[in-house]
Design an enzyme around this catalytic site. Structure first.
Site, mmCIF file in Angstrom:
data_model
loop_
_atom_site.group_PDB
_atom_site.id
_atom_site.type_symbol
_atom_site.label_atom_id
_atom_site.label_comp_id
_atom_site.label_asym_id
_atom_site.label_seq_id
_atom_site.Cartn_x
_atom_site.Cartn_y
_atom_site.Cartn_z
ATOM 1 N N HIS A 559 0.802 -1.214 0.000
ATOM 2 C CA HIS A 559 0.000 0.000 0.000
ATOM 3 C C HIS A 559 0.837 1.266 0.000
ATOM 4 O O HIS A 559 0.413 2.304 -0.498
ATOM 5 C CB HIS A 559 -1.006 -0.036 1.146
ATOM 6 C CG HIS A 559 -2.145 -0.945 0.816
ATOM 7 N ND1 HIS A 559 -2.233 -2.221 1.311
ATOM 8 C CD2 HIS A 559 -3.177 -0.786 -0.031
ATOM 9 C CE1 HIS A 559 -3.303 -2.803 0.795
ATOM 10 N NE2 HIS A 559 -3.893 -1.952 -0.019
ATOM 11 N N GLU A 795 -9.567 -11.865 -5.315
ATOM 12 C CA GLU A 795 -8.199 -11.619 -4.836
ATOM 13 C C GLU A 795 -7.699 -12.743 -3.936
ATOM 14 O O GLU A 795 -6.577 -12.713 -3.447
ATOM 15 C CB GLU A 795 -8.088 -10.252 -4.152
ATOM 16 C CG GLU A 795 -9.196 -9.929 -3.185
ATOM 17 C CD GLU A 795 -9.148 -8.478 -2.684
ATOM 18 O OE1 GLU A 795 -8.193 -7.754 -2.980
ATOM 19 O OE2 GLU A 795 -10.087 -8.104 -1.965
ATOM 20 N N ASP A 819 -3.494 -8.642 -4.167
ATOM 21 C CA ASP A 819 -3.702 -9.696 -3.180
ATOM 22 C C ASP A 819 -3.698 -11.076 -3.822
ATOM 23 O O ASP A 819 -3.224 -12.038 -3.223
ATOM 24 C CB ASP A 819 -5.014 -9.462 -2.423
ATOM 25 C CG ASP A 819 -4.806 -8.442 -1.315
ATOM 26 O OD1 ASP A 819 -3.804 -8.572 -0.590
ATOM 27 O OD2 ASP A 819 -5.622 -7.513 -1.196
ATOM 28 N N CYS A 866 -8.213 -4.467 -11.103
ATOM 29 C CA CYS A 866 -7.974 -3.215 -10.382
ATOM 30 C C CYS A 866 -6.706 -3.264 -9.540
ATOM 31 O O CYS A 866 -6.434 -2.360 -8.765
ATOM 32 C CB CYS A 866 -9.173 -2.837 -9.531
ATOM 33 S SG CYS A 866 -9.531 -4.042 -8.247
#
Ligand code: PEP
Ligand code: MG
Length: 933
Positions: A559, A795, A819, A866
């Site tokens: 992140h 994910e 993920d 995404c």
């Protein structure tokens, strides 16, 4: 070599023939070369041209490559300029820009004659790989009071100094010819040679007594080791000084190297106490002994060319070997002077290692650390490229704080006074922040902090601990920490959130008590160095101030990297803990495309970076000009391009970048922008901001995905051993259904029948999807929304494998490759060592994507991507070839991805994707993509 052509047209044909022969292009490529020359001549300068085809002629390129052709007679290229070298390029995309960049380095030198006269290919290569300009002038290269009988004695001393510092090789001395000494002024003479020179430098030697040179006298000899890399500007400045009678008079009078250095503008060694010691460690100054040294010298200072003994990275970069002499200097009138002896003793004793006593034969010629040696770049390192772009500036290092204090106090009275003084100082500081801040929310937060600091219960609690003879910092820390823990455990989220504030003020007061200096941010844009940058730092990062980011940990899909990309700040992550040792005042150059960073870059490196940045800017500007146009391949296949969003206010920016929808609204980041859990009304207002700005474009919202590496301060989760495998995403919200329900209501109310797509994160089991969907159905019954689709994130590998079942029930899938990669390859996405191996182009992940897309399309459902892979230039053609319907990415990536898609062929991408599925590794997939697209 030895090509002949009568004119430019003939030369172009000759170049195409070479490319054809080598299988790089088809003969039709000639039209591309001719057309390009008509648009703009490709003459670069210095007798070099860089012919390349137009974008339309790329279809004639079979393989990317370049060839160099030498035309010794020269060819008139653009009316007046004659070229001797053509660098012909067959590039499927914009690789020629990189070639151009390398060539610009050569153009800084006057090389056209060399190019013309070259006889061997190696000579050409050498000319093109021109080294940066330099000239070392340093006090350490000045020696005085030399006992010399004649000029040759001085030659020996002057060349010995240069050799000792690796500026010249053996043979330099014999290249100095006594007949070539030149009188500059009065008794100052110079001698120069370009033979056996490794890097330009000047040594200055002075005999104890002036030497007779025929009728004249010599009291100073300037020995110039120059080659084509000589920085002529610096050289000319020196010559100006040596011709200035006033300065020459000063030089005549002094024998002090330090004064001479100052007169001629050389780098000087500060006049500090010093001691030398020979390093005896078998493997040199490697990490373990260097760490030992750092711990001993924590308070050392760093200055210019000196290496701070407290900086692990810089010590390691010295590459000191056994037998070399280390000289330690200590800042006068500080504790460092007393510590010198201790440090010398520690080095003699091996810095924590067993050492063999040093023999005189082990002693190497002293390699002083004071001159940056050209043979070892001071600091050139890499991390993981996380956010594209180049940045340069002073560093601002934020280290995890460690406070040191005595546990027991001096006396109750003294400790209470200390506490009162610290509290007073912190409160004053907060008052100033409030006065300066223009943001109402920030004022409120700090106002609350002031109130906490005035809380009599809190202060009395600390006093009680001081009464038990604890020191002020120990009492303060223990009391605050206990209070914060109690607070965090409260079931009411609003109250629990106060724990963060308590810890925040706790930190400030503790820093004050321990005399920790709060390091001010540099005034100009700086490179922020941190252990990690978490999503909650988003609000704190100001793009105008933070030019670049370098973190110790993290991976490209962690992140921290996503945050940087979203902000459009060049970033390198996972560069290792040692980056935290970089000195506050150093400067840093980072390349977010390659992951390379250079500490204290020289002017040349900065200039080069600026040129590269300029090129990137041009490519980007061109892409931005077309960002509002759809992404349609050459054979007319369109793919939807959407934006990932973490801040509701950024929607307009996403649309400006060319987003056709929001493909992922990370609502946990929206929550993080609030200091307490947003109410249903606050959430509704937030979601309306996005939908209003979208003006009818679709919005894909993901329900809260808290947990893993995204903790939410006011949503405490009990500590877990493996947070990524724990209560995260839908697993958490299904256990707090009120939270989910409230979010869904806010979303449906905000929608007003505009296109809203809701998806649930971290679905791994069908039961989870059905339970979440049931809650949504309930809410939807009360707050009906007509334009709603409901889907899930893919994910977790189990969801991808169950796609054929899930596809029947959902409206869409959005594949979260970050993920999905982490869970498929079993590599923590932020792992400091492994995350670079967590490559989403691994064939196993491509198989899961393929399976998901096939299942969805069978039931007429759409699939988006995404994760960060969606904007990876090597992945774009493969994902498209796997037939995904939408790519959603950081808004800043959109213009370039759209531009890339417009150069692709859908049918070719499908073939490529099939071949990628058969590869055995991510590296193989990347190579394939590179070759084929
Ligand atoms: C993903 O996992 O790919 C994703 C898009 O979600 P996040 O990065 O927020 O976990
Ligand atoms: Mg995810």
């Amino acid at each position: 070599m030895n090509q002949h052509a009568v004119d430019k047209k003939h030369a172009l044909q000759c170049l195409v023939d070479i490319l054809v022969k080598d299988g790089l292009v088809t003969p039709d490529y000639i039209t591309g070369l001719i057309n390009r020359e008509q648009q703009s001549a490709t003459y670069l300068g210095q007798g070099i041209a860089i012919p390349h085809g137009t974008p339309q002629s790329r279809e004639f390129i079979l393989e990317t490559g370049i060839r160099l052709a030498h035309f010794p007679e020269g060819i008139i290229w653009d009316g007046e300029n004659r070229i001797y070298l053509a660098v012909v390029i067959a590039a499927k995309s914009d690789e020629h820009l990189q070639v151009l960049q390398i060539l610009t380095r050569a153009l800084m030198h006057d090389v056209s004659e060399q190019v013309k006269n070259a006889k061997q290919p190696e000579q050409i290569i050498e000319i093109l790989q021109a080294q940066p300009l330099s000239l070392t002038l340093h006090e350490n290269l000045i020696q005085t009071e030399i006992e010399s009988q004649d000029i040759e004695d001085l030659f020996w001393s002057a060349s010995q100094i240069l050799k000792k510092h690796n500026f010249v090789k053996c043979g330099f001395l014999s290249s100095l010819d006594p007949d070539q000494v030149i009188q500059l002024q009065d008794q100052i003479w110079s001698i120069s040679s370009s033979k056996f020179v490794q890097q330009p430098a000047i040594s200055i030697v002075k005999p104890r007594h002036a030497l007779e040179l025929g009728e004249k006298k010599l009291n100073t000899l300037v020995c110039i080791a120059a080659n084509e890399q000589l920085d002529s500007q610096r050289f000319n400045r020196l010559i100006d000084i040596l011709f200035n009678p006033e300065q020459v008079a000063q030089l005549d009078q002094t024998q002090a190297p330090n004064e001479i250095a100052k007169i001629i503008g050389a780098d000087v060694i500060p006049d500090w106490p010093h001691r030398s010691v020979v390093l005896a460690n078998a493997h040199g100054l490697h990490a373990r002994p260097a760490t030992h040294l750092v711990n001993l010298t924590k308070s050392a200072v760093d200055d210019g060319n000196f290496v701070s003994a407290k900086s692990l990275t810089r010590l390691l970069a010295l590459g000191c070997k056994r037998g070399q002499t280390l000289r330690f200097i200590a800042e006068p009138e500080t504790d460092a002077v007393e510590a010198l002896d201790k440090v010398i003793l520690a080095v003699q004793q091996g810095l924590g290692e067993e050492v063999e006593p040093i023999q005189s034969s082990d002693i190497k010629i002293e390699q002083s650390s004071e001159i940056p040696s050209h043979s070892k770049p001071l600091s050139s390192n890499t991390g993981i490229a996380a956010s594209s772009g180049l940045a340069f500036g002073p560093v601002h290092v934020i280290k995890p704080k460690v406070y040191q204090y005595e546990r027991m106090g001096l006396s109750v009275k003294v400790e209470k006074e200390k506490l009162d003084i610290a509290l007073h100082a912190v409160k004053n500081n907060i008052h100033q922040v409030i006065a300066k801040s223009e943001v109402a929310e920030i004022k409120q937060i700090f106002q609350a902090h002031l109130e906490m600091l005035d809380d009599p219960d809190l202060i009395n609690g600390v006093y009680q601990k001081i009464n038990l003879n604890l020191s002020a910092p120990a009492a303060w820390h223990e009391h605050i920490e206990a209070a914060a823990k109690e607070q965090a455990a409260l079931p009411d989220r609003l109250l629990a959130e106060r724990a963060t504030d308590l810890r925040d003020i706790g930190d400030r007061v503790l820093a004050q008590l321990c005399g920790e200096v709060i390091i001010e941010e540099p005034k100009e844009p700086y490179i922020l160095i941190m252990y990690d940058v978490g999503p909650s730092d988003v609000a704190r990062l100001n793009k105008d101030r933070v030019a670049g980011i370098l973190t110790a940990v993290g991976g490209a899909s962690a992140h921290s990297a996503i945050v940087a990309r979203a902000l459009g700040i060049p970033a390198i992550v996972g560069a290792g803990d040692q980056v935290l040792d970089i000195e506050q005042k150093s400067s840093l150059l980072i390349n977010g495309d390659t992951g390379a960073f250079i500490l204290n870059p020289n002017a040349q490196q900065i200039e080069q970076a600026k040129q590269e940045r300029e090129l990137q800017k041009k490519i980007r500007e061109e892409a931005e000009r077309h960002s509002q146009e759809p992404a349609i391949t050459l054979d007319q296949h369109q793919i939807e391009i959407a934006a990932n969003l973490g801040k509701v206010q950024a929607t307009a920016h996403a649309i400006e970048c060319g987003a056709e929808a929001i493909g992922l609204l990370r609502t946990e980041l929206v929550f993080m922008a609030h200091s307490s859990a947003p109410s249903e009304a606050t959430q509704e207002a937030d979601y309306r901001i996005v939908l209003d700005a979208l003006a009818g474009r679709p919005l894909v919202v993901r329900t809260l995905d808290v947990g893993g590496d995204k903790p939410l301060p006011y949503l405490p989760i009990a500590e877990e051993e493996n947070p990524f495998l724990g209560l995260r995403g839908i697993r958490l919200t299904l256990r707090q259904p009120e939270l989910l329900r409230q979010q869904l209501i806010a979303l449906l109310k905000a929608a007003d029948d505009r296109p809203l797509r809701i998806m649930f994160p971290m679905i791994g089991r069908v039961e989870e999807w059905r339970a979440a969907k049931a809650i949504l159905d309930e809410v939807n019954a009360v707050h009906p929304c007509t334009n709603l689709q409901v889907g899930i994130m893919i994910e977790v590998p189990s969801a991808a494998l169950l796609a054929p079942i899930l596809a029947k029930e959902v409206d869409f899938f959005s594949i979260g490759t970050n993920d999905l990669t982490q869970y498929t390859l079993a590599i923590d996405r932020g792992h400091p060592i492994l995350s670079a191996e967590a490559d989403g182009l691994h064939p196993s992940i491509l198989q899961l994507i393929d399976q998901t897309v096939k299942a969805a399309h069978k039931y007429g459902k759409w699939v988006g991507i995404c994760g960060e892979l969606a904007a990876d230039p090597k992945a774009v053609p493969i994902l498209m070839g796997l037939e995904v319907d939408e790519l959603s990415m950081s808004p800043n990536s959109i213009p370039l991805v759209k531009a890339q898609i417009r150069t692709l062929n859908y049918s070719q991408a499908q073939v490529l994707a099939k071949r990628a599925l058969e590869c055995d590794s991510a590296t193989a997939v990347r190579q394939l993509s590179e070759q084929e697209m």
